[in-house]
Design a protein around this motif. Structure first.
Motif, short mmCIF file in Angstrom:
data_model
loop_
_atom_site.label_atom_id
_atom_site.label_comp_id
_atom_site.label_asym_id
_atom_site.label_seq_id
_atom_site.Cartn_x
_atom_site.Cartn_y
_atom_site.Cartn_z
N LEU A 171 -7.92 1.13 10.64
CA LEU A 171 -7.20 1.86 9.59
C LEU A 171 -8.20 2.57 8.67
CD1 LEU A 171 -4.46 -0.73 8.59
CD2 LEU A 171 -4.22 1.30 10.01
N PRO A 172 -7.84 3.75 8.19
CA PRO A 172 -8.73 4.49 7.29
C PRO A 172 -9.05 3.67 6.03
CG PRO A 172 -6.93 5.89 8.02
CD PRO A 172 -6.62 4.50 8.50
N GLY A 173 -10.31 3.58 5.70
CA GLY A 173 -10.74 2.89 4.49
C GLY A 173 -10.83 1.39 4.62
N ARG A 174 -10.49 0.84 5.77
CA ARG A 174 -10.49 -0.61 5.96
C ARG A 174 -9.85 -1.34 4.78
NH1 ARG A 174 -16.40 -2.30 8.23
NH2 ARG A 174 -16.21 -1.31 10.24
N PRO A 175 -8.54 -1.26 4.62
CA PRO A 175 -7.88 -1.89 3.48
C PRO A 175 -8.25 -3.36 3.36
CG PRO A 175 -6.32 -0.61 4.76
CD PRO A 175 -7.59 -0.63 5.54
N ASP A 176 -8.28 -3.86 2.13
CA ASP A 176 -8.67 -5.24 1.89
C ASP A 176 -7.66 -6.22 2.48
OD1 ASP A 176 -11.07 -4.69 0.38
OD2 ASP A 176 -9.74 -3.97 -1.19
N LEU A 177 -6.38 -5.94 2.32
CA LEU A 177 -5.33 -6.74 2.93
C LEU A 177 -4.39 -5.80 3.67
CD1 LEU A 177 -6.00 -8.21 0.03
CD2 LEU A 177 -4.07 -9.59 0.67
N VAL A 178 -3.93 -6.23 4.83
CA VAL A 178 -3.02 -5.42 5.63
C VAL A 178 -1.85 -6.30 6.05
CG1 VAL A 178 -2.74 -4.04 7.71
CG2 VAL A 178 -4.91 -3.99 6.47
N PHE A 179 -0.65 -5.81 5.80
CA PHE A 179 0.58 -6.48 6.20
C PHE A 179 1.22 -5.64 7.29
CE2 PHE A 179 -0.40 -7.56 1.86
CZ PHE A 179 -0.18 -8.93 1.81
N PRO A 180 0.83 -5.85 8.56
CA PRO A 180 1.33 -4.99 9.64
C PRO A 180 2.85 -5.00 9.76
CG PRO A 180 -0.42 -6.44 10.44
CD PRO A 180 -0.08 -6.87 9.05
N ARG A 181 3.45 -6.14 9.52
CA ARG A 181 4.90 -6.29 9.64
C ARG A 181 5.64 -5.33 8.70
NH1 ARG A 181 7.20 -12.22 9.21
NH2 ARG A 181 8.65 -11.88 10.87
N TYR A 182 5.06 -5.10 7.52
CA TYR A 182 5.68 -4.24 6.52
C TYR A 182 5.00 -2.87 6.43
CZ TYR A 182 7.20 -8.91 5.18
OH TYR A 182 7.69 -10.19 5.19
N ARG A 183 3.99 -2.64 7.25
CA ARG A 183 3.19 -1.41 7.22
C ARG A 183 2.70 -1.13 5.80
NH1 ARG A 183 2.41 1.24 11.73
NH2 ARG A 183 1.88 3.22 10.75
N LEU A 184 2.11 -2.14 5.21
CA LEU A 184 1.60 -2.07 3.85
C LEU A 184 0.10 -2.35 3.86
CD1 LEU A 184 2.13 -1.92 0.76
CD2 LEU A 184 2.53 -4.39 0.85
N ALA A 185 -0.66 -1.44 3.27
CA ALA A 185 -2.11 -1.60 3.14
C ALA A 185 -2.44 -1.76 1.66
CB ALA A 185 -2.83 -0.38 3.70
N VAL A 186 -3.27 -2.74 1.33
CA VAL A 186 -3.61 -3.04 -0.05
C VAL A 186 -5.11 -2.90 -0.26
CG1 VAL A 186 -3.56 -4.79 -1.87
CG2 VAL A 186 -1.67 -4.64 -0.24
N PHE A 187 -5.47 -2.14 -1.28
CA PHE A 187 -6.87 -2.01 -1.69
C PHE A 187 -7.03 -2.72 -3.02
CE2 PHE A 187 -6.31 1.78 0.97
CZ PHE A 187 -7.43 1.68 1.78
N VAL A 188 -8.10 -3.50 -3.17
CA VAL A 188 -8.44 -4.13 -4.43
C VAL A 188 -9.71 -3.44 -4.92
CG1 VAL A 188 -8.96 -6.28 -5.62
CG2 VAL A 188 -7.44 -6.31 -3.63
N HIS A 189 -9.57 -2.66 -6.00
CA HIS A 189 -10.67 -1.84 -6.47
C HIS A 189 -11.29 -2.38 -7.76
CE1 HIS A 189 -9.32 2.11 -4.32
NE2 HIS A 189 -9.74 1.19 -3.49
N GLY A 190 -12.61 -2.43 -7.77
CA GLY A 190 -13.34 -2.70 -9.00
C GLY A 190 -13.36 -1.42 -9.83
N CYS A 191 -13.12 -1.54 -11.11
CA CYS A 191 -12.99 -0.36 -11.97
C CYS A 191 -14.26 0.48 -12.01
CB CYS A 191 -12.57 -0.79 -13.37
SG CYS A 191 -10.91 -1.48 -13.40
N PHE A 192 -15.42 -0.15 -12.09
CA PHE A 192 -16.67 0.61 -12.15
C PHE A 192 -16.89 1.39 -10.87
CE2 PHE A 192 -21.17 0.88 -11.03
CZ PHE A 192 -21.64 1.67 -12.08
#
Length: 129
Positions: free
Chosen positions: A33-54
């Protein structure tokens, strides 16, 4: 820079623990997946990124801009922001929902993520019934 972690950061681990405790299962850093999401929920087609503000150029009190070596940090952080937008766009083109959690709003965003996952779970139950 070699000591800076890109995986298993404290904010990411916080989100992973909370989501797992709520009973949701996920995949980590999927390379296909583009960007290698931090968490991926394939069942729901949901990609989650956890970003540090800096690192991702968020405009909040936590982020702060470096005062030294701005010739290096300015383009680096701007490049991260451009890459983030490109990755979100690519995922959306592939019909994925994208959810970004920021370090400064970690708790609130984690709650919003859990709410979204509960909504997906509820829809899934309604389809089965």
């Amino acid at each position: 820079m070699a000591a800076i972690r890109s995986k298993d950061t404290k904010p990411e681990m916080h989100v992973r623990r909370r989501v797992h405790a709520a009973g949701f299962r996920f995949r980590l850093h999927r390379r296909d997946l583009p960007g290698r999401p931090d968490l991926v929920f394939p069942r729901y087609r949901l990609a989650v990124f956890v970003h540090g503000c800096f690192w991702h150029g968020h405009d909040c009190e936590r982020a702060g801009r470096p005062r030294k070596n701005t010739a290096y940090w300015g383009p680096k952080i701007e490049g991260n922001m451009v890459r983030d937008k490109r990755n979100v766009y690519s995922l959306e083109q592939e019909q994925w929902d994208v959810f970004t959690i920021r370090e400064c709003t970690l708790e609130r965003d984690t709650q919003r993520l859990l709410g979204r996952l509960d909504a997906f779970r509820s829809l899934e139950r309604m389809e089965v019934a």
